[in-house]
Design a protein around this motif. Structure first.
Motif, PDB file in Angstrom:
ATOM      1  N   THR A 134      13.804-105.937 -29.344  1.00 12.57           N
ATOM      2  CA  THR A 134      14.550-105.245 -30.139  1.00 12.57           C
ATOM      3  C   THR A 134      16.031-105.652 -30.691  1.00 12.57           C
ATOM      4  OG1 THR A 134      13.628-103.219 -29.276  1.00 12.57           O
ATOM      5  CG2 THR A 134      15.667-103.089 -30.408  1.00 12.57           C
ATOM      6  N   GLU A 135      16.446-106.526 -29.695  1.00  9.35           N
ATOM      7  CA  GLU A 135      17.788-107.195 -29.860  1.00  9.35           C
ATOM      8  C   GLU A 135      17.714-108.315 -30.805  1.00  9.35           C
ATOM      9  OE1 GLU A 135      21.806-108.440 -27.295  1.00  9.35           O
ATOM     10  OE2 GLU A 135      20.478-106.994 -26.498  1.00  9.35           O
ATOM     11  N   THR A 136      16.687-108.976 -30.626  1.00 12.63           N
ATOM     12  CA  THR A 136      16.627-110.475 -31.115  1.00 12.63           C
ATOM     13  C   THR A 136      15.687-110.106 -32.370  1.00 12.63           C
ATOM     14  OG1 THR A 136      14.469-110.806 -29.805  1.00 12.63           O
ATOM     15  CG2 THR A 136      16.718-111.979 -29.311  1.00 12.63           C
ATOM     16  N   THR A 137      15.429-109.001 -32.943  1.00 13.05           N
ATOM     17  CA  THR A 137      14.349-108.612 -34.157  1.00 13.05           C
ATOM     18  C   THR A 137      13.343-109.429 -34.163  1.00 13.05           C
ATOM     19  OG1 THR A 137      15.634-110.044 -35.412  1.00 13.05           O
ATOM     20  CG2 THR A 137      16.492-107.764 -35.064  1.00 13.05           C
ATOM     21  N   ILE A 138      12.727-109.771 -32.879  1.00 19.72           N
ATOM     22  CA  ILE A 138      11.420-110.462 -33.107  1.00 19.72           C
ATOM     23  C   ILE A 138      10.222-109.630 -33.695  1.00 19.72           C
ATOM     24  CG2 ILE A 138       9.634-111.726 -31.422  1.00 19.72           C
ATOM     25  CD1 ILE A 138      11.767-112.587 -29.516  1.00 19.72           C
ATOM     26  N   GLY A 139       9.901-108.496 -32.760  1.00 17.61           N
ATOM     27  CA  GLY A 139       9.011-107.435 -33.498  1.00 17.61           C
ATOM     28  C   GLY A 139       7.531-107.983 -33.369  1.00 17.61           C
ATOM     29  N   TYR A 140       6.863-108.097 -32.007  1.00 15.80           N
ATOM     30  CA  TYR A 140       5.537-108.506 -32.096  1.00 15.80           C
ATOM     31  C   TYR A 140       4.460-107.451 -32.545  1.00 15.80           C
ATOM     32  CZ  TYR A 140       7.276-112.493 -29.200  1.00 15.80           C
ATOM     33  OH  TYR A 140       7.915-113.634 -28.894  1.00 15.80           O
ATOM     34  N   GLY A 141       5.043-106.198 -32.416  1.00 14.69           N
ATOM     35  CA  GLY A 141       4.293-105.129 -32.937  1.00 14.69           C
ATOM     36  C   GLY A 141       3.215-104.579 -32.005  1.00 14.69           C
ATOM     37  N   TYR A 142       3.443-104.908 -30.665  1.00 16.51           N
ATOM     38  CA  TYR A 142       2.695-104.438 -29.514  1.00 16.51           C
ATOM     39  C   TYR A 142       3.344-102.970 -28.801  1.00 16.51           C
ATOM     40  CZ  TYR A 142      -0.270-104.090 -25.390  1.00 16.51           C
ATOM     41  OH  TYR A 142      -1.158-103.656 -24.212  1.00 16.51           O
ATOM     42  N   ARG A 143       4.467-103.320 -28.684  1.00 15.13           N
ATOM     43  CA  ARG A 143       5.404-102.235 -28.251  1.00 15.13           C
ATOM     44  C   ARG A 143       6.081-101.654 -29.396  1.00 15.13           C
ATOM     45  NH1 ARG A 143       5.451-106.239 -24.686  1.00 15.13           N
ATOM     46  NH2 ARG A 143       4.808-105.908 -22.718  1.00 15.13           N
ATOM     47  N   VAL A 144       5.972-100.262 -29.667  1.00 14.27           N
ATOM     48  CA  VAL A 144       6.654 -99.635 -30.788  1.00 14.27           C
ATOM     49  C   VAL A 144       7.145 -98.479 -30.571  1.00 14.27           C
ATOM     50  CG1 VAL A 144       6.233 -98.889 -33.252  1.00 14.27           C
ATOM     51  CG2 VAL A 144       4.858-100.886 -32.314  1.00 14.27           C
ATOM     52  N   ILE A 145       8.599 -98.095 -30.875  1.00 15.40           N
ATOM     53  CA  ILE A 145       8.735 -96.867 -30.565  1.00 15.40           C
ATOM     54  C   ILE A 145       8.143 -95.846 -31.606  1.00 15.40           C
ATOM     55  CG2 ILE A 145      10.870 -97.227 -32.147  1.00 15.40           C
ATOM     56  CD1 ILE A 145      12.686 -95.587 -30.444  1.00 15.40           C
ATOM     57  N   THR A 146       7.951 -94.513 -31.077  1.00 13.53           N
ATOM     58  CA  THR A 146       7.405 -93.482 -31.748  1.00 13.53           C
ATOM     59  C   THR A 146       8.598 -92.563 -32.265  1.00 13.53           C
ATOM     60  OG1 THR A 146       6.925 -92.094 -29.914  1.00 13.53           O
ATOM     61  CG2 THR A 146       5.356 -93.502 -30.533  1.00 13.53           C
ATOM     62  N   ASP A 147       7.981 -91.884 -33.016  1.00 15.18           N
ATOM     63  CA  ASP A 147       9.042 -90.851 -33.801  1.00 15.18           C
ATOM     64  C   ASP A 147       9.208 -89.424 -33.151  1.00 15.18           C
ATOM     65  OD1 ASP A 147       6.577 -89.794 -34.273  1.00 15.18           O
ATOM     66  OD2 ASP A 147       6.651 -89.485 -36.682  1.00 15.18           O
ATOM     67  N   LYS A 148       8.468 -89.364 -32.034  1.00 21.35           N
ATOM     68  CA  LYS A 148       8.520 -87.907 -31.121  1.00 21.35           C
ATOM     69  C   LYS A 148       9.739 -88.099 -30.059  1.00 21.35           C
ATOM     70  CE  LYS A 148       5.283 -86.502 -33.321  1.00 21.35           C
ATOM     71  NZ  LYS A 148       5.271 -84.853 -34.143  1.00 21.35           N
ATOM     72  N   CYS A 149      10.685 -89.180 -30.144  1.00 18.42           N
ATOM     73  CA  CYS A 149      11.456 -89.734 -29.008  1.00 18.42           C
ATOM     74  C   CYS A 149      12.808 -89.741 -29.841  1.00 18.42           C
ATOM     75  CB  CYS A 149      11.239 -90.879 -28.253  1.00 18.42           C
ATOM     76  SG  CYS A 149      12.114 -91.296 -26.989  1.00 18.42           S
ATOM     77  N   PRO A 150      13.550 -88.708 -29.938  1.00 17.84           N
ATOM     78  CA  PRO A 150      14.967 -88.767 -30.655  1.00 17.84           C
ATOM     79  C   PRO A 150      16.038 -89.620 -29.762  1.00 17.84           C
ATOM     80  CG  PRO A 150      14.580 -86.582 -29.616  1.00 17.84           C
ATOM     81  CD  PRO A 150      13.179 -87.180 -29.563  1.00 17.84           C
ATOM     82  N   GLU A 151      16.026 -89.520 -28.303  1.00 18.89           N
ATOM     83  CA  GLU A 151      16.968 -90.310 -27.575  1.00 18.89           C
ATOM     84  C   GLU A 151      16.735 -91.677 -27.749  1.00 18.89           C
ATOM     85  OE1 GLU A 151      13.609 -88.524 -24.809  1.00 18.89           O
ATOM     86  OE2 GLU A 151      14.861 -88.258 -26.473  1.00 18.89           O
ATOM     87  N   GLY A 152      15.225 -92.206 -27.750  1.00 18.37           N
ATOM     88  CA  GLY A 152      14.995 -93.543 -28.027  1.00 18.37           C
ATOM     89  C   GLY A 152      15.427 -94.214 -29.415  1.00 18.37           C
ATOM     90  N   ILE A 153      15.487 -93.358 -30.460  1.00 19.60           N
ATOM     91  CA  ILE A 153      16.001 -93.636 -31.714  1.00 19.60           C
ATOM     92  C   ILE A 153      17.493 -93.894 -31.792  1.00 19.60           C
ATOM     93  CG2 ILE A 153      16.155 -92.931 -34.083  1.00 19.60           C
ATOM     94  CD1 ILE A 153      13.649 -91.274 -33.903  1.00 19.60           C
ATOM     95  N   VAL A 154      18.192 -92.895 -30.914  1.00 22.41           N
ATOM     96  CA  VAL A 154      19.841 -93.230 -30.819  1.00 22.41           C
ATOM     97  C   VAL A 154      19.875 -94.475 -29.887  1.00 22.41           C
ATOM     98  CG1 VAL A 154      21.698 -92.236 -29.662  1.00 22.41           C
ATOM     99  CG2 VAL A 154      19.955 -90.641 -31.065  1.00 22.41           C
ATOM    100  N   LEU A 155      18.999 -94.643 -29.010  1.00 19.21           N
ATOM    101  CA  LEU A 155      19.205 -95.964 -28.273  1.00 19.21           C
ATOM    102  C   LEU A 155      18.806 -97.266 -28.889  1.00 19.21           C
ATOM    103  CD1 LEU A 155      19.943 -97.399 -25.360  1.00 19.21           C
ATOM    104  CD2 LEU A 155      17.349 -97.057 -24.728  1.00 19.21           C
ATOM    105  N   LEU A 156      17.853 -97.089 -29.957  1.00 15.19           N
ATOM    106  CA  LEU A 156      17.624 -98.273 -30.625  1.00 15.19           C
ATOM    107  C   LEU A 156      18.745 -98.653 -31.576  1.00 15.19           C
ATOM    108  CD1 LEU A 156      15.540-100.216 -31.800  1.00 15.19           C
ATOM    109  CD2 LEU A 156      14.656 -98.381 -33.422  1.00 15.19           C
ATOM    110  N   LEU A 157      19.457 -97.509 -32.238  1.00 16.53           N
ATOM    111  CA  LEU A 157      20.560 -97.638 -33.134  1.00 16.53           C
ATOM    112  C   LEU A 157      21.855 -98.454 -32.471  1.00 16.53           C
ATOM    113  CD1 LEU A 157      20.527 -94.542 -35.000  1.00 16.53           C
ATOM    114  CD2 LEU A 157      19.786 -96.614 -35.987  1.00 16.53           C
ATOM    115  N   VAL A 158      22.018 -97.979 -31.176  1.00 11.96           N
ATOM    116  CA  VAL A 158      23.010 -98.408 -30.454  1.00 11.96           C
ATOM    117  C   VAL A 158      22.731-100.008 -29.977  1.00 11.96           C
ATOM    118  CG1 VAL A 158      24.444 -98.393 -28.176  1.00 11.96           C
ATOM    119  CG2 VAL A 158      23.794 -96.205 -29.575  1.00 11.96           C
ATOM    120  N   GLN A 159      21.467-100.169 -29.290  1.00 11.27           N
ATOM    121  CA  GLN A 159      21.263-101.764 -29.269  1.00 11.27           C
ATOM    122  C   GLN A 159      21.414-102.679 -30.205  1.00 11.27           C
ATOM    123  OE1 GLN A 159      17.628-102.189 -27.233  1.00 11.27           O
ATOM    124  NE2 GLN A 159      17.849-104.103 -26.694  1.00 11.27           N
ATOM    125  N   SER A 160      20.998-102.181 -31.296  1.00  8.88           N
ATOM    126  CA  SER A 160      20.996-102.875 -32.707  1.00  8.88           C
ATOM    127  C   SER A 160      22.453-103.298 -33.162  1.00  8.88           C
ATOM    128  CB  SER A 160      20.274-102.253 -33.727  1.00  8.88           C
ATOM    129  OG  SER A 160      18.657-102.065 -33.624  1.00  8.88           O
TER     130      SER A 160
END
Length: 412
Positions: A134-160
């Protein structure tokens, strides 16, 4: 038969205390001073020999953390670089694992009916790898965040956002440290010794500078300072007092076109700190000349500064520099093998002040001065005689007039 044999055992003289050393004869004190190691203010490689101690306000270094990181040595800089990224990845990896643990995703591994916060996240190691992706924006595509996790979306924004800030800070710090023009100063060389000799009838102190690269220093300028302790008339002692030495500031000679080695000249006149220093006195002086060459690097446009210094033992009286520039077929060639070489030349051993006084006396011929003195004395004597003769003549005329009047009255 007895023979005198020198004993290999040497008797060491005890180190005298300060009060006893003050009572020693002057010759012994001078000999002891000559044996002491010369302490430089600026070393020959340009590094300042000054250490800051007892700095209590250390928080000031943290207020300018960027400059503090740039000034650190490479090993500490690289350690901090790796440590910051590793700590960031571990922290956000722990946050992703904590979200999965709280949501219960770790209890439903392999359950196709369960929608996790991050697909294929089954432990702390996978959470750590997802944090790196996530931090290095590699994005292998195997581990992906889902849209059913609002707290994960917020954490994704903060880490980015924080990841971008960390990248800008650390990469910028490394870029500035790599592009520092300090290494450019390694190819700017100063002569090992400075020399004092006559130039155009004046006593001058000279040293030589050169640039080993083909890319030139733009807007190069040279400065020189005399570092010497002094005591004022009021008794105040000023250690390492700095005095400017004129190396062409008035005439513009301090601005250099440094394509080939140049000899920098300081004329010893009445404004120079060397005005009253002779050859014999120079060896006894505790002084240091710091020379500073500044300019912009042609390739990067950054300001570069090179420094060096000369102590009294490195100032050679009665020498000149060997020429290093020769004319070849269609170009000029610089022989840097002779860059530091000097040769002896006839130079007065007296100070510049004594030399100027002797030159002033030699411009007045002795015969002209004696004749002028005699002629002036003769004119003064004639004027005195004339002043004395005028009153006597007037008095005699008055007496003759009185006698004539008396004779005329008697005849009547």
């Amino acid at each position: 038969m007895e023979q005198d044999v020198e004993s290999p055992v040497t008797i060491r003289q005890p180190k005298l205390p300060k009060q006893a050393r003050e009572d020693l004869p002057k010759q012994l004190v001078d000999k002891e001073k000559s044996k002491r190691k010369i302490q430089r203010y600026v070393r020959k490689d340009g590094k300042c020999n000054v250490h800051h101690g007892n700095v209590r306000e250390t928080y000031r270094y943290l207020t300018d953390i960027f400059t503090t990181l740039v000034d650190l040595k490479w090993r500490f800089n690289l350690f901090i670089f790796v440590l910051v990224y590793t700590v960031t990845w571990l922290f956000f990896g722990f946050m992703w694992w904590l979200i999965a643990y709280i949501r219960g995703d770790l209890d439903h591994i392999g359950d196709n009916q369960w929608t996790p916060c991050v697909n294929n996240l089954n432990g702390f190691v996978s959470a750590f790898l997802f944090s790196i992706e996530t931090e290095t924006t590699i994005g292998y595509g195997y581990r992906v965040i889902t849209d059913k996790c609002p707290e994960g979306i917020v954490l994704l924004l903060v880490q980015s956002v924080l990841g971008s800030i960390v990248n800008a800070f650390m990469v910028g710090c490394m870029f500035v440290k790599i592009s520092q023009p300090k290494k450019r100063a390694e190819t700017l060389v100063f002569s090992t010794n400075a020399v004092i000799s006559m130039r155009d009838g004046r006593l001058c102190l000279m040293f030589r500078v050169g640039d080993l690269r083909n890319s030139h220093i733009v807007e190069a300028s040279i400065r020189a300072k005399l570092i010497k302790s002094k005591q004022t008339k009021e008794g105040e002692f000023i250690p390492l007092n700095q005095t400017d030495m004129n190396v062409g500031y008035d005439t513009g000679d301090d601005r250099l076109f440094l394509v080939s080695p140049l000899i920098i000249c300081h004329e010893i006149n009445q404004h120079s700190p060397f005005w009253e220093i002779s050859k014999a006195q120079l060896s006894k002086e505790e002084l240091e000349i710091v020379v500073i060459l500044e300019g912009m690097v042609e390739a990067t446009g950054m300001t570069c500064q090179a420094r060096s210094s000369y102590v009294a033992s490195e100032i050679k009286w009665g020498y000149r520099f060997t020429p290093v520039l020769t004319l070849e077929d269609g170009f000029y060639e610089v022989d840097y093998n002779s860059f530091h070489e000097i040769y002896e030349t006839n130079t007065p051993s007296c100070s510049a002040r004594e030399l100027a006084e002797m030159a002033a006396r030699s411009r007045l011929p002795l015969t002209w001065s004696v004749a002028s003195k005699l002629s002036q004395q003769g004119v003064l004597d004639a004027e005195e005689q004339q002043e004395k003769s005028v009153p006597y003549g007037e008095e005699q005329a008055e007496r003759n007039g009185d006698i004539a009047n008396m004779e005329s009255e008697s005849k009547v």
